[in-house]
Design an enzyme around this catalytic site. Structure first.
Site, PDB file in Angstrom:
ATOM      1  CG  LEU A  56      -2.004  -1.096   1.232  1.00 60.59           C
ATOM      2  CD1 LEU A  56      -2.790  -1.056   2.532  1.00 60.59           C
ATOM      3  CD2 LEU A  56      -2.939  -0.962   0.035  1.00 60.59           C
ATOM      4  CE  LYS A  57       5.210   1.364   4.413  1.00 56.35           C
ATOM      5  NZ  LYS A  57       6.476   1.106   5.148  1.00 56.35           N
ATOM      6  N   GLY A 120      -5.648   2.762  21.252  1.00 57.04           N
ATOM      7  CA  GLY A 120      -6.403   2.189  22.367  1.00 57.04           C
ATOM      8  C   GLY A 120      -6.672   0.718  22.138  1.00 57.04           C
ATOM      9  CG  HIS A 121      -5.292  -2.405  22.902  1.00 53.21           C
ATOM     10  ND1 HIS A 121      -5.295  -3.055  21.689  1.00 53.21           N
ATOM     11  CD2 HIS A 121      -4.012  -1.985  23.097  1.00 53.21           C
ATOM     12  CE1 HIS A 121      -4.086  -3.037  21.171  1.00 53.21           C
ATOM     13  NE2 HIS A 121      -3.286  -2.394  22.003  1.00 53.21           N
ATOM     14  CG  ASP A 122     -12.460  -4.752  24.849  1.00 49.93           C
ATOM     15  OD1 ASP A 122     -13.271  -5.026  23.955  1.00 49.93           O
ATOM     16  OD2 ASP A 122     -12.764  -4.730  26.063  1.00 49.93           O
ATOM     17  CB  ILE A 123      -8.799  -2.288  28.830  1.00 48.82           C
ATOM     18  CG1 ILE A 123      -9.034  -1.927  30.296  1.00 48.82           C
ATOM     19  CG2 ILE A 123      -7.536  -1.634  28.289  1.00 48.82           C
ATOM     20  CD1 ILE A 123      -7.936  -2.434  31.215  1.00 48.82           C
ATOM     21  CG  ASN A 124      -7.344   1.948  26.398  1.00 58.37           C
ATOM     22  OD1 ASN A 124      -6.687   1.219  25.677  1.00 58.37           O
ATOM     23  ND2 ASN A 124      -6.879   2.409  27.547  1.00 58.37           N
ATOM     24  CE1 TYR A 125     -10.200   2.318  21.542  1.00 60.71           C
ATOM     25  CE2 TYR A 125     -10.489   0.011  20.942  1.00 60.71           C
ATOM     26  CZ  TYR A 125      -9.810   1.206  20.813  1.00 60.71           C
ATOM     27  OH  TYR A 125      -8.741   1.292  19.959  1.00 60.71           O
ATOM     28  CG  ASP A 151     -11.238  -5.555  20.761  1.00 62.24           C
ATOM     29  OD1 ASP A 151     -11.223  -4.319  20.653  1.00 62.24           O
ATOM     30  OD2 ASP A 151     -10.229  -6.224  21.001  1.00 62.24           O
TER      31      ASP A 151
END
Length: 378
Positions: A56-57, A120-125, A151
């Protein structure tokens, strides 16, 4: 299957994106995963999908994806906001070429949130959704609920729902649209009942002291003699009565909702006297909402699930859940029954379908705009 004929392009990301694509594939959609030349080693959800490895570059690599999207029904964008636009693959560009394209965006904080550019990850969301504040006990710090809520439930599942809704609407308007799935907002939406029920008496205490969050003896898990567990959900009086019958306890002494700690301690003591299998035999005869806590590694082999068709084993003997919901005429077929493809496995076939000649395909491979595991024999 219900989504037969629907062509989906999935930009490979982490767990929620692949789950979304897998749900669509399970119900018949043809899903093509666009991988980077050096793909993630954590891919476990690409069974039943086709793999296209693209650089994709490079302009040439991006053009391959553009061409793929021009004949597809859905694009699943799993990158942070703005990344696809920088690549020239944003919704404005792709939907100008293909007005019927459903452009689904799946991110942690959404396309316009205050934290939209934050990692972020699930815990943050789930923390930002407000739901994590409820997952506490004895005033201890909240416990992360694996990565199920944001997630998968708030992200992958709701994004798949959004895609199906947009495809349905397209049958009337003949137009695609952009879907913005925020895992933070998704977790909150999954917990809609929790928000709307705050005034009910079941939430009168601190987290961890209420009926449904581990505060009551009648809605709890208990350890058995063999180190396993039983789950008790005897909320209604008739079920609680059956629970006490199985435990051989007096209803006069162990009144439901009265002196919960006393009841818990007694229930713990009694459950420890028998194995999980012994308790299963007892409660098999009683309608008490008491079940074994099945181990995730053995859930398909437990004798109480022997006739269940909820799971199958893949080629590596890993347990895979079967598609849900079960449709009577057009049921899903688990993509997990198919082998996990390798990076670049379908690159040449896909390029050929898009109209590239053998010479063009060879040049794309040699110039490292795409990656393929075999040379074209066209």
């Amino acid at each position: 299957m219900a989504l037969n004929g629907v062509k989906v392009v999935e930009m490979m990301g982490l767990a929620p994106g692949p789950l979304c694509g897998s749900l669509l594939a399970d119900f018949g959609a043809s899903v093509t995963v666009v991988q980077k030349i050096n793909p993630t080693p954590f891919d476990v959800m690409s069974n039943g999908k086709r793999m296209l490895s693209v650089n994709l570059k490079t302009k040439e690599g991006v053009n391959v994806v553009k061409k793929l999207c021009s004949t597809s029904d859905v694009l699943l964008d799993t990158f942070r906001p703005g990344v696809m636009e920088k690549l020239g693959l944003g919704p404005e560009a792709l939907m100008k070429e293909n007005p019927r394209l459903v452009y689904a965006r799946l991110t942690g904080y959404g396309q316009n949130g205050f934290y939209k550019n934050k990692a972020g990850h699930d815990i943050n969301y789930v923390a930002m959704s407000g739901i994590l504040s409820l997952l506490s006990k004895n005033k201890q710090p909240p416990t992360p609920p694996l990565n199920l809520l944001s997630d998968f439930a708030g992200g992958g599942v709701l994004c798949a729902l959004g895609i199906v809704l947009a495809l349905f609407e397209r049958t009337k308007s003949n137009k695609g649209q952009v879907i913005d799935t925020s895992m933070t907002e998704g977790a909150a939406y999954v917990g809609k009942w929790l928000f709307k029920s705050r005034e009910l008496p079941i939430w009168s205490g601190e987290p961890g002291t209420n009926v449904l969050d581990g505060g009551f003896a009648c809605y709890q898990t208990y350890k058995t003699k063999d180190g396993k567990f039983m789950a008790v959900g005897a909320l209604e009086p008739q079920f609680y009565s059956e629970l006490l019958k199985g435990l051989q306890l007096s209803e006069e002494e162990y009144i439901q909702g009265d002196n919960n700690e006393y009841c818990k301690e007694k229930f713990q003591e009694i459950f420890l006297k028998k194995t999980q299998e012994e308790w299963c035999k007892i409660f098999e005869q009683l309608d008490a909402c008491v079940t074994p806590v099945l181990n995730v590694e053995e859930v398909d082999k437990h004798k109480f699930r022997a006739s269940d068709t909820s799971f199958h084993r893949d080629e590596n003997e890993r347990i895979v859940p079967e598609p849900v919901p079960k449709l009577s005429r057009t049921p899903g077929i688990s993509s997990g029954r198919k082998p996990l493809p390798v990076p670049g496995q379908h690159t040449i076939d896909i390029l050929h379908e898009l109209g590239y000649t053998k010479a063009q395909i060879d040049k794309l491979i040699e110039s490292e705009h795409v990656y393929a595991i075999r040379k074209s024999n066209l």
